[in-house]
Design an enzyme around this catalytic site. Structure first.
Site, PDB file in Angstrom:
ATOM      1  CG  PHE A 260      -0.189   0.040   2.538  1.00  0.00           C
ATOM      2  CD1 PHE A 260       0.396   1.020   2.993  1.00  0.00           C
ATOM      3  CD2 PHE A 260      -0.101  -1.031   3.195  1.00  0.00           C
ATOM      4  CE1 PHE A 260       1.233   1.021   4.443  1.00  0.00           C
ATOM      5  CE2 PHE A 260       0.554  -1.341   4.611  1.00  0.00           C
ATOM      6  CZ  PHE A 260       1.003  -0.278   5.105  1.00  0.00           C
ATOM      7  CG  HIS A 427       5.931  -8.117   8.876  1.00  0.00           C
ATOM      8  ND1 HIS A 427       5.169  -9.063   9.393  1.00  0.00           N
ATOM      9  CD2 HIS A 427       5.696  -8.117   7.580  1.00  0.00           C
ATOM     10  CE1 HIS A 427       4.542  -9.856   8.394  1.00  0.00           C
ATOM     11  NE2 HIS A 427       4.637  -9.177   7.390  1.00  0.00           N
ATOM     12  CB  ALA A 429      -1.789  -6.708  12.450  1.00  0.00           C
ATOM     13  N   GLY A 430      -0.430  -9.202  11.473  1.00  0.00           N
ATOM     14  CA  GLY A 430      -0.284 -10.670  11.008  1.00  0.00           C
ATOM     15  C   GLY A 430      -1.676 -11.081  10.769  1.00  0.00           C
TER      16      GLY A 430
END
Length: 508
Positions: A260, A427, A429-430
């Site tokens: 993004f 890296h 939220a997962g």
């Protein structure tokens, strides 16, 4: 012969509709199990057929009947599109053939160690069993020295996403770096009040769409600074040279999946000398993407090469390594580091163009890799290669960015150099569900309501990146208080992602 082909493997390459799952599996496993074709060859045949179904439908071949079905669907207006990984298979066919033509070298067979290494798990209650099992396998490699699992971890290929693995100093695992080499974050903080987002949303949205390109075919002809292409490493190997032109065309673009570029508000909580920004709120630009087709092609080529040279038990096959004392190991190391420089330049292209359109220079730029391998020292002084696949470097006084989702905030952090985490943090939220599950269990109206409730404008995007498919970022940050100190909070407002019809891409 290895395991049967699964529908999950096929969906990873193309958005095959559910009513054709049985047909695709029947053909794929017929070729794999009865005709004894390797999986890679079957996958390549399928994506080539999907790329040109008419050609396969009107010629006699092993895919004719399936191709006719796909071709008839296309004529009726239903397209089965390839994911980025499926498209990369076609692009890499020449590289694969070159690999097969290499003179055969001695294969080395290894067994997993019985005495598994202990490894730290942060936020274990939030981590799926599959990721834990993959980490168990990773720390059982004979070359493994230490491991750790971050609270955003979830199952991937080889090393779980959110996995950190330290290996012997001369061994590197391409799949433990990841397919999107040097996927990274970059934030520009401007000396502009957040009120600007309310006063000029149309202008910010306009320059966001004008200065970004997403997806497999994303290319730009207008460059701000293409000096990265002058790096001598572009001439280092045949593989790198063959990818240079494509890399130039894609410089300044973003991928699919969870990549993004977004406008938002960053709130600085304290006057930290490392961050060097006064407390307060600022207009900010945040981007997430990696080394595009160049990095993906390098990863695919050398992962296959590693698996040919290093033979491991089935559950560990994707964790095959290259020896840095060999020509092939050195080739990968050069290409990986070049991909890191290229990914950084990619972000700078976007941020420089946006800053120019905005008419402002940023007060601060913060950035970090999270799919990479570094030569580092452990707390006990041992020199190792640290693989962070979806993990943020969090050494002493290292700045990093941990994003949430399109509706959740992200955080600017300073590392605490926690030895148990191998100087690492999460890296993001997962994910809590796969992309396939996201499409089948979530709705556009649900996603739109969350976006509306959080005052988010979304350009592009699709259900596989909906906020519901991610863990709660606050829980993930809380689970790593020993690893990072939070300095600032980023709240997204205008989010740009790949268009829905081009979004069946990879995650990192």
């Amino acid at each position: 012969m290895d395991t049967p082909i699964t529908i999950e493997e096929i969906i990873f390459l193309a958005n095959v509709p559910e009513n054709l799952h049985t047909a695709f599996l029947r053909v794929a496993n017929g070729l794999h199990e009865r005709a004894k074709y390797p999986k890679e060859k079957v996958f390549l045949m399928l994506v080539k057929m999907l790329n040109d179904p008419k050609k396969y439908a009107f010629s006699k071949n092993k895919l004719t009947n399936l191709a006719k079905t796909v071709y008839d669907l296309r004529k009726s207006g239903t397209e089965i599109t390839l994911t980025d990984d499926g498209k990369e298979l076609i692009y890499n066919e020449e590289a694969v053939l070159t690999l097969e033509e290499k003179e055969p070298q001695q294969k080395n067979t290894f067994q997993l160690r019985e005495d598994k290494l202990h490894y730290a798990v942060f936020g274990k209650e939030q981590i799926e069993e599959g990721a834990l099992q993959q980490m168990e396998t990773a720390v059982s490699l004979p070359i493994s020295i230490a491991g750790a699992l971050m609270p955003d971890a979830h199952q991937g290929y080889g090393l779980p996403i959110g996995g950190v693995l330290a290996t012997e100093i001369d061994k590197v695992i391409p799949y433990a770096v990841g397919v999107d080499i040097a996927c990274r974050m970059c934030m520009s903080v401007f000396d502009i009040s957040p009120d600007y987002l309310k006063r000029e949303p149309h202008f910010l949205k306009k320059i966001l769409t004008e200065n970004t390109k997403f997806g497999m075919g994303g290319e730009t002809s207008r460059k701000y600074d293409d000096s990265i292409m002058d790096a001598p490493q572009w001439e280092a190997t045949k593989t790198i040279r063959s990818l240079k032109d494509k890399a130039y065309r894609q410089l300044g673009t973003s991928g699919t999946g969870n990549h993004f570029v977004e406008w938002g508000i960053v709130e600085v909580f304290e006057d930290d000398p490392l961050l060097n920004l006064p407390k307060g709120e600022y207009l900010s630009l945040l981007s997430h993407s990696g080394s595009r087709g160049f990095g993906g092609s390098v990863a695919n080529y050398y992962s296959k090469l590693a698996m040919q040279r290093t033979i491991l038990p089935k559950q560990a096959a994707h964790l095959a390594w290259l020896d840095l004392n060999t020509e092939e190991g050195q080739e990968y190391w050069i290409a990986m580091n070049l991909a890191g420089d290229y990914a950084s330049a990619n972000h700078h292209e976007i941020h420089n163009k946006m800053a120019k359109s905005l008419g402002e220079k940023p007060l601060k730029i913060i950035e970090n890799h999270h799919n990479f391998a570094w030569k580092e020292q452990l707390a006990d002084g041992r020199e190792v290669i640290v693989h962070r696949k979806g993990a943020t470097p969090a050494g002493a006084d290292e700045l990093g960015i941990i994003p949430g989702s399109m509706s959740q905030p992200g955080y600017v952090i300073r590392g605490k150099a926690n030895a148990a985490s191998i100087n690492s943090a999460s890296h993001g939220a997962g994910r809590v569900m796969s992309r396939t599950k996201a499409f089948s269990t979530t709705t556009r109206s649900q996603m739109n309501k969350i976006l509306q409730d959080n005052s988010i404008q979304l350009i592009g995007g699709d259900l596989d990146e909906s906020p519901m498919v991610y863990k709660n970022i606050e829980d993930v940050i809380a689970a790593q208080s020993e690893l990072v100190h939070v300095l600032a909070k980023f709240s997204p407002r205008i989010v740009r992602m790949a268009d829905a019809n081009r979004k069946e891409g990879r995650e990192d």
